[in-house]
Design an enzyme around this catalytic site. Structure first.
Site, PDB file in Angstrom:
ATOM      1  N   HIS A  24       0.566 -11.974   2.061  1.00  0.00           N
ATOM      2  CA  HIS A  24      -0.494 -11.168   1.435  1.00  0.00           C
ATOM      3  C   HIS A  24      -1.299 -11.951   0.378  1.00  0.00           C
ATOM      4  CE1 HIS A  24      -1.354  -6.658   0.442  1.00  0.00           C
ATOM      5  NE2 HIS A  24      -2.435  -7.389   0.237  1.00  0.00           N
ATOM      6  N   TYR A  36       0.824  -1.219   0.000  1.00  0.00           N
ATOM      7  CA  TYR A  36       0.000   0.000   0.000  1.00  0.00           C
ATOM      8  C   TYR A  36       0.855   1.265   0.000  1.00  0.00           C
ATOM      9  CZ  TYR A  36      -3.489  -3.389   1.700  1.00  0.00           C
ATOM     10  OH  TYR A  36      -4.304  -4.488   1.856  1.00  0.00           O
TER      11      TYR A  36
HETATM   12  N1  LIG Z   1      -5.426  -8.791   1.826  1.00  0.00           N
HETATM   13  C1  LIG Z   1      -5.774  -8.265   0.672  1.00  0.00           C
HETATM   14  O1  LIG Z   1      -5.420  -8.778  -0.413  1.00  0.00           O
HETATM   15  C2  LIG Z   1      -6.625  -7.022   0.648  1.00  0.00           C
HETATM   16  C3  LIG Z   1      -7.245  -6.630  -0.561  1.00  0.00           C
HETATM   17  C4  LIG Z   1      -8.044  -5.496  -0.541  1.00  0.00           C
HETATM   18  C5  LIG Z   1      -8.214  -4.776   0.635  1.00  0.00           C
HETATM   19  N2  LIG Z   1      -7.571  -5.149   1.784  1.00  0.00           N
HETATM   20  C6  LIG Z   1      -7.709  -4.378   3.054  1.00  0.00           C
HETATM   21  O2  LIG Z   1      -9.094  -4.205   3.302  1.00  0.00           O
HETATM   22  C7  LIG Z   1      -9.382  -2.808   3.468  1.00  0.00           C
HETATM   23  C8  LIG Z   1     -10.799  -2.498   3.059  1.00  0.00           C
HETATM   24  O3  LIG Z   1     -11.045  -2.763   1.707  1.00  0.00           O
HETATM   25  P1  LIG Z   1     -11.224  -1.586   0.616  1.00  0.00           P
HETATM   26  O4  LIG Z   1     -10.536  -0.378   1.081  1.00  0.00           O
HETATM   27  O5  LIG Z   1     -10.818  -2.138  -0.694  1.00  0.00           O
HETATM   28  O6  LIG Z   1     -12.811  -1.400   0.508  1.00  0.00           O
HETATM   29  P2  LIG Z   1     -14.019  -1.130   1.544  1.00  0.00           P
HETATM   30  O7  LIG Z   1     -13.519  -0.950   2.912  1.00  0.00           O
HETATM   31  O8  LIG Z   1     -15.033  -2.201   1.292  1.00  0.00           O
HETATM   32  O9  LIG Z   1     -14.635   0.215   0.978  1.00  0.00           O
HETATM   33  C9  LIG Z   1     -13.967   1.451   1.060  1.00  0.00           C
HETATM   34  C10 LIG Z   1     -14.847   2.505   0.406  1.00  0.00           C
HETATM   35  O10 LIG Z   1     -16.066   2.642   1.156  1.00  0.00           O
HETATM   36  C11 LIG Z   1     -16.267   4.019   1.481  1.00  0.00           C
HETATM   37  N3  LIG Z   1     -16.873   4.067   2.818  1.00  0.00           N
HETATM   38  C12 LIG Z   1     -16.274   3.726   3.978  1.00  0.00           C
HETATM   39  N4  LIG Z   1     -17.133   3.865   5.009  1.00  0.00           N
HETATM   40  C13 LIG Z   1     -18.287   4.320   4.485  1.00  0.00           C
HETATM   41  C14 LIG Z   1     -19.528   4.671   5.045  1.00  0.00           C
HETATM   42  N5  LIG Z   1     -19.755   4.527   6.358  1.00  0.00           N
HETATM   43  N6  LIG Z   1     -20.503   5.131   4.202  1.00  0.00           N
HETATM   44  C15 LIG Z   1     -20.278   5.241   2.886  1.00  0.00           C
HETATM   45  N7  LIG Z   1     -19.116   4.918   2.279  1.00  0.00           N
HETATM   46  C16 LIG Z   1     -18.123   4.462   3.078  1.00  0.00           C
HETATM   47  C17 LIG Z   1     -14.887   4.638   1.470  1.00  0.00           C
HETATM   48  O11 LIG Z   1     -15.032   5.999   1.199  1.00  0.00           O
HETATM   49  P3  LIG Z   1     -14.159   7.171   1.909  1.00  0.00           P
HETATM   50  O12 LIG Z   1     -12.716   6.766   1.790  1.00  0.00           O
HETATM   51  O13 LIG Z   1     -14.524   8.364   1.129  1.00  0.00           O
HETATM   52  O14 LIG Z   1     -14.578   7.244   3.343  1.00  0.00           O
HETATM   53  C18 LIG Z   1     -14.211   3.869   0.340  1.00  0.00           C
HETATM   54  O15 LIG Z   1     -14.549   4.433  -0.909  1.00  0.00           O
HETATM   55  C19 LIG Z   1      -8.292  -2.146   2.603  1.00  0.00           C
HETATM   56  O16 LIG Z   1      -8.193  -0.773   2.853  1.00  0.00           O
HETATM   57  C20 LIG Z   1      -7.100  -2.969   2.979  1.00  0.00           C
HETATM   58  O17 LIG Z   1      -6.595  -2.562   4.241  1.00  0.00           O
HETATM   59  C21 LIG Z   1      -6.800  -6.284   1.811  1.00  0.00           C
END
Ligand SMILES: NC(=O)c1ccc[n+]([C@@H]2O[C@H](COP(=O)([O-])OP(=O)(O)OC[C@H]3O[C@@H](n4cnc5c(N)ncnc54)[C@H](OP(=O)(O)O)[C@@H]3O)[C@@H](O)[C@H]2O)c1
Length: 271
Positions: free
Chosen positions: A101, A43
């Site tokens: 990962h 990241y």
């Molecule tokens: N291990 C892996 O391979 C892997 C892969 C993908 C992700 N991850 C981890 O998982 C975390 C979460 O996944 P993600 O970031 O892809 O997606 P997510 O958490 O499902 O969604 C994030 C999105 O949702 C919005 N959001 C957050 N809270 C909200 C709310 N209460 N109301 C409306 N919209 C909201 C955010 O907007 P704003 O930013 O504008 O608040 C952002 O656009 C990552 O950040 C990472 O740490 C791990």
């Protein structure tokens, strides 16, 4: 010997948060009450995340910090180097959880050597717990055969529109945590109006309903990424929401085949 893991069930995802914004969001999240932060070398924000933790002034021992090792760094030497670099960037002596990962795509991958290297990193005190991410059931079975109960977590994509029955069955029956990444399906829930209907009933948001559905499942943690104070606050509050059986059944009935993270190095997913 395994050590009991106390991983807060709501964490902050930090993918796509960079630089000063990452630092400020992490500090703000901790001020709001988050005690679990998820990052990764991939990241490109470990230094910024570490700075946010330090800036919060909250004692390191009160926080649960996860980082990872990228799938092209899975030789024992590269793994140790990756972990050392993470700690340096984070300005930390240890992380609470260190994950592989993604499984390697190399057909000659020696999973046993990688997992044994992970255990060694844990034994030298750099990680309190170890685990994997994006592991399917066959991969989990193989990993469990190598390190057994030291495997604390599998972090996978899991949300209201993606089935994870097989992986969840494995993690629950092996006393592991399943950390749900993309727990908000990356943010756009408007295509599921039933979530808003349920949200209106409780006076909450559709996003809180989506998180509550995950949190009501045994041994599931969530790591939503958010950048506004309002989103950070709302997501933390989702833990207070108790959906009734009827609402859970409505969400269970949604299509469950929408995978948002499927890079060309993905394993053959469980169905
Ligand atoms: N291990 C892996 O391979 C892997 C892969 C993908 C992700 N991850 C981890 O998982 C975390 C979460 O996944 P993600 O970031 O892809 O997606 P997510 O958490 O499902 O969604 C994030 C999105 O949702 C919005 N959001 C957050 N809270 C909200 C709310 N209460 N109301 C409306 N919209 C909201 C955010 O907007 P704003 O930013 O504008 O608040 C952002 O656009 C990552 O950040 C990472 O740490 C791990």
């Amino acid at each position: 010997m395994t050590v009991t893991m106390h991983m807060p069930r709501i964490g902050l995802g930090t993918w796509c948060l960079l630089g000063e914004q990452a630092t400020d969001v992490v500090t703000q999240a901790i001020e709001l009450g988050y005690r679990h932060i998820d990052t990764a070398p991939r990241y490109d924000n470990e230094a910024a995340v570490g700075a946010g933790i330090i800036q919060s002034g909250v004692k390191r021992s009160e926080l649960f910090l996860t980082t990872k090792i990228w799938h092209d760094q899975l030789s024992p030497v590269a793994m140790e180097r990756s972990a050392a670099t993470s700690l340096e960037n984070l300005q930390m002596d240890y992380v609470d959880l260190l994950l592989i990962h993604w499984p390697s795509t190399d057909s000659n991958w020696n999973m046993a050597a990688s997992l044994e290297a992970l255990v060694k990193i844990q034994q030298q005190g750099w990680a309190k717990h170890i685990g994997v991410a994006n592991f399917t059931v066959p991969l989990l079975q193989q990993a469990w055969g190598i390190v057994g109960e030291q495997l604390a977590v599998n972090q996978v994509e899991y949300h209201i529109s993606l089935q994870q029955k097989a992986v969840l069955g494995f993690t629950q029956s092996h006393n592991m945590m399943l950390t749900a990444y993309c727990p908000l399906a990356r943010g756009d829930l408007s295509q599921f109006p039933v979530l808003q209907t349920i949200a209106d009933k409780y006076g909450v948001t559709a996003h809180q309903v989506a998180l509550a559905w995950l949190l009501q499942q045994d041994q599931v943690a969530v790591i939503p990424k958010a950048s506004s104070c309002e989103h950070l606050h709302n997501n933390l509050q989702a833990a207070q929401l108790q959906l009734d059986a009827h609402d859970v059944a409505l969400i269970n009935a949604l299509p469950k085949n929408i995978r948002t993270i499927h890079p060309d190095f993905s394993p053959a997913w469980d169905v």
